[in-house]
Scaffold this motif. Structure first.
Motif, PDB file in Angstrom:
ATOM      1  N   LYS A  77       0.869  -1.171   0.000  1.00 17.31           N
ATOM      2  CA  LYS A  77       0.000   0.000   0.000  1.00 17.31           C
ATOM      3  C   LYS A  77       0.911   1.228   0.000  1.00 17.31           C
ATOM      4  O   LYS A  77       1.936   1.241   0.676  1.00 17.31           O
ATOM      5  CB  LYS A  77      -0.890  -0.022   1.248  1.00 17.31           C
ATOM      6  CG  LYS A  77      -1.876   1.083   1.338  1.00 17.31           C
ATOM      7  CD  LYS A  77      -3.080   0.810   0.477  1.00 17.31           C
ATOM      8  CE  LYS A  77      -4.125   1.871   0.740  1.00 17.31           C
ATOM      9  NZ  LYS A  77      -5.086   1.979  -0.323  1.00 17.31           N
ATOM     10  N   VAL A  78       0.542   2.261  -0.756  1.00 21.53           N
ATOM     11  CA  VAL A  78       1.349   3.476  -0.846  1.00 21.53           C
ATOM     12  C   VAL A  78       0.468   4.681  -0.532  1.00 21.53           C
ATOM     13  O   VAL A  78      -0.623   4.819  -1.084  1.00 21.53           O
ATOM     14  CB  VAL A  78       1.964   3.644  -2.256  1.00 21.53           C
ATOM     15  CG1 VAL A  78       2.775   4.935  -2.330  1.00 21.53           C
ATOM     16  CG2 VAL A  78       2.831   2.449  -2.613  1.00 21.53           C
ATOM     17  N   PHE A  79       0.966   5.526   0.372  1.00 17.91           N
ATOM     18  CA  PHE A  79       0.305   6.787   0.702  1.00 17.91           C
ATOM     19  C   PHE A  79       1.245   7.928   0.353  1.00 17.91           C
ATOM     20  O   PHE A  79       2.446   7.834   0.584  1.00 17.91           O
ATOM     21  CB  PHE A  79      -0.039   6.863   2.199  1.00 17.91           C
ATOM     22  CG  PHE A  79      -1.101   5.894   2.618  1.00 17.91           C
ATOM     23  CD1 PHE A  79      -2.438   6.232   2.517  1.00 17.91           C
ATOM     24  CD2 PHE A  79      -0.758   4.642   3.116  1.00 17.91           C
ATOM     25  CE1 PHE A  79      -3.423   5.336   2.905  1.00 17.91           C
ATOM     26  CE2 PHE A  79      -1.732   3.739   3.500  1.00 17.91           C
ATOM     27  CZ  PHE A  79      -3.073   4.082   3.392  1.00 17.91           C
ATOM     28  N   ASP A  80       0.693   8.996  -0.191  1.00 17.93           N
ATOM     29  CA  ASP A  80       1.474  10.201  -0.465  1.00 17.93           C
ATOM     30  C   ASP A  80       1.098  11.253   0.558  1.00 17.93           C
ATOM     31  O   ASP A  80      -0.079  11.409   0.890  1.00 17.93           O
ATOM     32  CB  ASP A  80       1.193  10.719  -1.879  1.00 17.93           C
ATOM     33  CG  ASP A  80       1.725   9.776  -2.948  1.00 17.93           C
ATOM     34  OD1 ASP A  80       2.675   9.016  -2.663  1.00 17.93           O
ATOM     35  OD2 ASP A  80       1.192   9.795  -4.067  1.00 17.93           O
ATOM     36  N   LYS A  81       2.106  11.968   1.052  1.00 21.11           N
ATOM     37  CA  LYS A  81       1.865  12.969   2.091  1.00 21.11           C
ATOM     38  C   LYS A  81       2.402  14.325   1.672  1.00 21.11           C
ATOM     39  O   LYS A  81       3.339  14.417   0.883  1.00 21.11           O
ATOM     40  CB  LYS A  81       2.480  12.535   3.419  1.00 21.11           C
ATOM     41  CG  LYS A  81       3.995  12.455   3.420  1.00 21.11           C
ATOM     42  CD  LYS A  81       4.512  11.999   4.777  1.00 21.11           C
ATOM     43  CE  LYS A  81       6.001  11.858   4.818  1.00 21.11           C
ATOM     44  NZ  LYS A  81       6.751  13.091   4.699  1.00 21.11           N
ATOM     45  N   SER A  82       1.813  15.357   2.243  1.00 22.08           N
ATOM     46  CA  SER A  82       2.297  16.710   1.979  1.00 22.08           C
ATOM     47  C   SER A  82       2.804  17.369   3.252  1.00 22.08           C
ATOM     48  O   SER A  82       3.198  18.524   3.230  1.00 22.08           O
ATOM     49  CB  SER A  82       1.187  17.561   1.348  1.00 22.08           C
ATOM     50  OG  SER A  82       0.056  17.565   2.178  1.00 22.08           O
ATOM     51  N   ALA A  83       2.825  16.631   4.349  1.00 18.10           N
ATOM     52  CA  ALA A  83       3.296  17.135   5.642  1.00 18.10           C
ATOM     53  C   ALA A  83       4.424  16.248   6.149  1.00 18.10           C
ATOM     54  O   ALA A  83       4.635  15.145   5.650  1.00 18.10           O
ATOM     55  CB  ALA A  83       2.149  17.151   6.651  1.00 18.10           C
ATOM     56  N   THR A  84       5.129  16.715   7.157  1.00 17.05           N
ATOM     57  CA  THR A  84       6.179  15.904   7.772  1.00 17.05           C
ATOM     58  C   THR A  84       5.609  14.626   8.367  1.00 17.05           C
ATOM     59  O   THR A  84       6.213  13.569   8.294  1.00 17.05           O
ATOM     60  CB  THR A  84       6.895  16.725   8.874  1.00 17.05           C
ATOM     61  OG1 THR A  84       7.456  17.881   8.262  1.00 17.05           O
ATOM     62  CG2 THR A  84       7.986  15.940   9.550  1.00 17.05           C
ATOM     63  N   ASN A  85       4.439  14.718   8.947  1.00 16.44           N
ATOM     64  CA  ASN A  85       3.814  13.597   9.641  1.00 16.44           C
ATOM     65  C   ASN A  85       3.090  12.685   8.652  1.00 16.44           C
ATOM     66  O   ASN A  85       2.156  13.110   7.979  1.00 16.44           O
ATOM     67  CB  ASN A  85       2.846  14.143  10.694  1.00 16.44           C
ATOM     68  CG  ASN A  85       2.359  13.072  11.626  1.00 16.44           C
ATOM     69  OD1 ASN A  85       2.126  11.943  11.231  1.00 16.44           O
ATOM     70  ND2 ASN A  85       2.190  13.445  12.883  1.00 16.44           N
TER      71      ASN A  85
END
Length: 185
Positions: A77-85
């Motif tokens: 599973k892959v998640f993309d983030k725009s924050a440090t957390n």
């Protein structure tokens, strides 16, 4: 207890560096250790989750992808983030809760930013965490060399707790998917 392997920001350009940023400390060993732990996860039927930072390589192209030398399981599973957390605005928490995960093994980059925040956030959200002490890395800062940052975080995060749940630091060669948290409670 159900568990998962969470690999944070192990992206091509972040690990290898670019014109503005240097490669992470001990990058070849980091990649090797990530692959060893992925293999252990697969042998134990532990799902693998990757989180990618949208700031790396402008969120596109080869530099944005999980490093080409990392053996990414096809069912990851892959998640993309725009924050440090990694938990902020990604659906990661909901995904882990839906799988009834109780233990997360964490690896990746960068030690003092995304790895640190993931470990701490996981413990306050009801997960025990094993941070792979030789499975995270960073670059030198203006204050400390990368090696010292890693050592500091391994010391600080080993035994970090939020009442019921806490983190432990163990190394790649250990049986990471046999959590030992209960022996310390």
């Amino acid at each position: 207890m159900k568990q998962t392997l969470l690999i944070i920001d192990a992206q091509q350009e972040l690990i290898d560096g670019n014109e503005q940023e240097s490669a992470v400390y001990n990058k070849d060993q980091l990649i090797k250790n990530i692959n060893v732990v992925i293999e252990k996860a697969m042998e134990s039927n532990v799902p693998v989750v990757f989180v990618r930072d949208l700031d790396v390589a402008g969120g596109e192209g080869k530099g944005f992808q999980v490093h080409e030398e990392i053996h990414t399981p096809s069912d990851s599973k892959v998640f993309d983030k725009s924050a440090t957390n990694a938990f902020h605005g990604t659906g990661l928490l909901e995904h882990l809760k839906s799988l009834e995960i109780g233990h997360i093994v964490i690896m990746g980059c960068a030690t003092q930013h995304c790895v640190d925040s993931a470990v701490r956030t996981a413990t306050i959200n009801g997960f025990d965490v094993t941070l792979v002490g030789d499975g995270h890395s960073t670059t030198d800062s203006n204050v400390l060399p990368a090696e010292q940052i890693i050592k500091h975080h391994n010391r600080t995060l080993h035994g970090h707790y939020n009442v019921e749940h806490f983190s432990m630091v163990r190394n790649t060669e250990e049986d990471l998917f046999m959590p030992t948290h209960d022996s310390y409670r």
